[in-house]
Design an enzyme around this catalytic site. Sequence first.
Site, PDB file in Angstrom:
ATOM      1  N   ARG A 269       2.962   7.747  -0.252  1.00 31.66           N
ATOM      2  CA  ARG A 269       3.979   8.789  -0.385  1.00 31.66           C
ATOM      3  C   ARG A 269       5.047   8.445  -1.435  1.00 31.66           C
ATOM      4  O   ARG A 269       5.418   9.278  -2.246  1.00 31.66           O
ATOM      5  CB  ARG A 269       4.666   8.976   0.973  1.00 31.66           C
ATOM      6  CG  ARG A 269       5.641  10.128   1.040  1.00 31.66           C
ATOM      7  CD  ARG A 269       6.412  10.086   2.358  1.00 31.66           C
ATOM      8  NE  ARG A 269       5.596   9.839   3.505  1.00 31.66           N
ATOM      9  CZ  ARG A 269       5.042  10.799   4.261  1.00 31.66           C
ATOM     10  NH1 ARG A 269       5.280  12.056   3.996  1.00 31.66           N
ATOM     11  NH2 ARG A 269       4.289  10.483   5.298  1.00 31.66           N
TER      12      ARG A 269
ATOM     13  N   CYS B 271      -3.893  33.470   9.751  1.00 29.40           N
ATOM     14  CA  CYS B 271      -3.740  34.077  11.076  1.00 29.40           C
ATOM     15  C   CYS B 271      -3.463  33.032  12.141  1.00 29.40           C
ATOM     16  O   CYS B 271      -4.308  32.739  12.999  1.00 29.40           O
ATOM     17  CB  CYS B 271      -4.991  34.868  11.410  1.00 29.40           C
ATOM     18  SG  CYS B 271      -5.177  36.204  10.237  1.00 29.40           S
ATOM     19  N   GLU B 272      -2.314  32.441  12.058  1.00 25.00           N
ATOM     20  CA  GLU B 272      -1.858  31.448  13.036  1.00 25.00           C
ATOM     21  C   GLU B 272      -0.340  31.511  13.026  1.00 25.00           C
ATOM     22  O   GLU B 272       0.267  31.510  11.955  1.00 25.00           O
ATOM     23  CB  GLU B 272      -2.210  30.015  12.582  1.00 25.00           C
ATOM     24  CG  GLU B 272      -3.651  29.695  12.498  1.00 25.00           C
ATOM     25  CD  GLU B 272      -4.150  28.822  13.645  1.00 25.00           C
ATOM     26  OE1 GLU B 272      -3.341  28.409  14.504  1.00 25.00           O
ATOM     27  OE2 GLU B 272      -5.353  28.578  13.646  1.00 25.00           O
TER      28      GLU B 272
ATOM     29  N   GLU C  83       0.820  -1.217   0.000  1.00 26.64           N
ATOM     30  CA  GLU C  83       0.000   0.000   0.000  1.00 26.64           C
ATOM     31  C   GLU C  83       0.854   1.268   0.000  1.00 26.64           C
ATOM     32  O   GLU C  83       0.706   2.120   0.877  1.00 26.64           O
ATOM     33  CB  GLU C  83      -0.899   0.022   1.246  1.00 26.64           C
ATOM     34  CG  GLU C  83      -1.834  -1.154   1.379  1.00 26.64           C
ATOM     35  CD  GLU C  83      -2.606  -1.133   2.712  1.00 26.64           C
ATOM     36  OE1 GLU C  83      -2.215  -0.386   3.628  1.00 26.64           O
ATOM     37  OE2 GLU C  83      -3.600  -1.864   2.812  1.00 26.64           O
ATOM     38  N   PRO C  84       1.739   1.436  -0.963  1.00 21.73           N
ATOM     39  CA  PRO C  84       2.543   2.662  -0.946  1.00 21.73           C
ATOM     40  C   PRO C  84       1.694   3.877  -1.329  1.00 21.73           C
ATOM     41  O   PRO C  84       0.830   3.792  -2.192  1.00 21.73           O
ATOM     42  CB  PRO C  84       3.609   2.403  -2.016  1.00 21.73           C
ATOM     43  CG  PRO C  84       2.967   1.436  -2.959  1.00 21.73           C
ATOM     44  CD  PRO C  84       2.034   0.593  -2.129  1.00 21.73           C
TER      45      PRO C  84
ATOM     46  N   TYR D  48       3.468  18.640  11.258  1.00 16.66           N
ATOM     47  CA  TYR D  48       4.541  17.687  11.607  1.00 16.66           C
ATOM     48  C   TYR D  48       5.923  18.353  11.654  1.00 16.66           C
ATOM     49  O   TYR D  48       6.930  17.644  11.654  1.00 16.66           O
ATOM     50  CB  TYR D  48       4.632  16.550  10.581  1.00 16.66           C
ATOM     51  CG  TYR D  48       3.316  15.987  10.101  1.00 16.66           C
ATOM     52  CD1 TYR D  48       2.468  15.307  10.975  1.00 16.66           C
ATOM     53  CD2 TYR D  48       2.938  16.108   8.768  1.00 16.66           C
ATOM     54  CE1 TYR D  48       1.278  14.784  10.512  1.00 16.66           C
ATOM     55  CE2 TYR D  48       1.749  15.574   8.302  1.00 16.66           C
ATOM     56  CZ  TYR D  48       0.924  14.918   9.193  1.00 16.66           C
ATOM     57  OH  TYR D  48      -0.253  14.399   8.730  1.00 16.66           O
TER      58      TYR D  48
END
Length: 426
Positions: A289, A355-356, A286-287, A329
């Site tokens: 990325r 705005c963070e 199940e690749p 991350y």
Amino acid sequence: MSTNPAAPPPGFYAQNGQFFCEGVAMTDLAAQFGTPSYVYSAALMRQAWQNFHRQVTASLSPAHAPLICFAVKANPNLAVLRLFAALGAGADIVSSGELQRALKAGITAEKIVFAGVGKRDDEIAAALDHGILQFSVESVEELQRIAALAAAKNVTARAAIRVNPDIDGGTHAKISTGNKHNKFGIEQAQVAEIFAHARQLPSLQLDGLSVHIGSQLTELKPLALAFAALRQLVLSLRQSGHRLTRLDLGGGIGVSYRGEKLIDLAAYAALVNENVGDLGCRLIFEPGRFLVAKAGILLTRVIATKANSSRNFVILDAAMNDLMRPALYDSYHDIVPVVTRHAPPQRVDVVGPVCESADIFAEHRHLPPLTPGDLVMIADTGAYGASMSNSYNSRHLPAEIMVEDSKARLVRRAISTLDLLQFEPD
Ligand code: LLP
């Protein structure tokens, strides 16, 4: 106009001081489609597929009938799914939305596996109606629900138990899935009992095991432990008279964002062979990325710059809503000006307009001087980029562009606030 008759190189490359994707200038893409936009190279996706296929699935005995199920969550764009479907891919899905996308892309149900800790009844029903290859079951309760829904429809559900082997994948905590404290899978000690219980559920054909210990894995060791654990389970389940025909080995193969040492695919294939090659099971991979991360960039424009006594800020028109990975991350992505500048680099923080304070793509990055209007590429964002985008701060969902054979096409237009306002009553 190029006078060079040779085909352009695959992927993203600089020529005469500016970046191209498969023969198309980034500046042209920005002018035609606007920014921020994701740009995908079809050639790089095919190349990654061929790499995985050649080194892993093709190296296994055909008796394993190995199947690559692309993890749709990494990049669910239909154009991407169609590209992989044409290469023979199946799909690893986690929702009925992903099921719809996979089917629409031409991936047949018998190549679709369905994981996820919270499958709703309607999602299970839809997957049963299409007759998918496998439900990767993540709890006893879910097993019973799948069996009941299958019985009501008078069909048989094919299932595997997703095993939580309590192995640390050695990756970022937020993308680690194989530890006991993670919500995923069923611990080894419970598996035998569940297989025994499943014997009383005639609408359920439980004949597989699956494992996925995390994403962006860069070490083989944890995978070796996980596959060895699967082997032990297969042997002991068989001793108890259970039939095991399928092993789903998950995804997780990492890519290089910042020169990371990577898993050698030939060594990975050898590990698979060593641990589960003699068990006579079909093997599923199940690749996600690995197949798409390097094949995409986020094309964005500098809106403004500003400096204070401690920082130089470069403010882009892309933000954390377009690409969440750095905010979520602390992930690293190269940031590359589209037009090469030969000037001494400056230390800058590259940020978006949201705005963070988490809306930062890079802190203390050394980049050539950038000024408003300059185009930059945020690299290696073909996986978990567009797929995790959202409209926070009432911003657009970014456009997506596929480049193939020196031609660019819009494979998703930007979705604007006006589009979204249609769904809110006047
Ligand atoms: N199979 C299962 C059951 C999964 O949960 C995942 C990913 C995959 C396969 C594919 O893993 P891959 O080959 O792509 O590593 N948003 C995070 C990644 C989350 C991965 C979730 N599960 C990121 O941007 O790094």
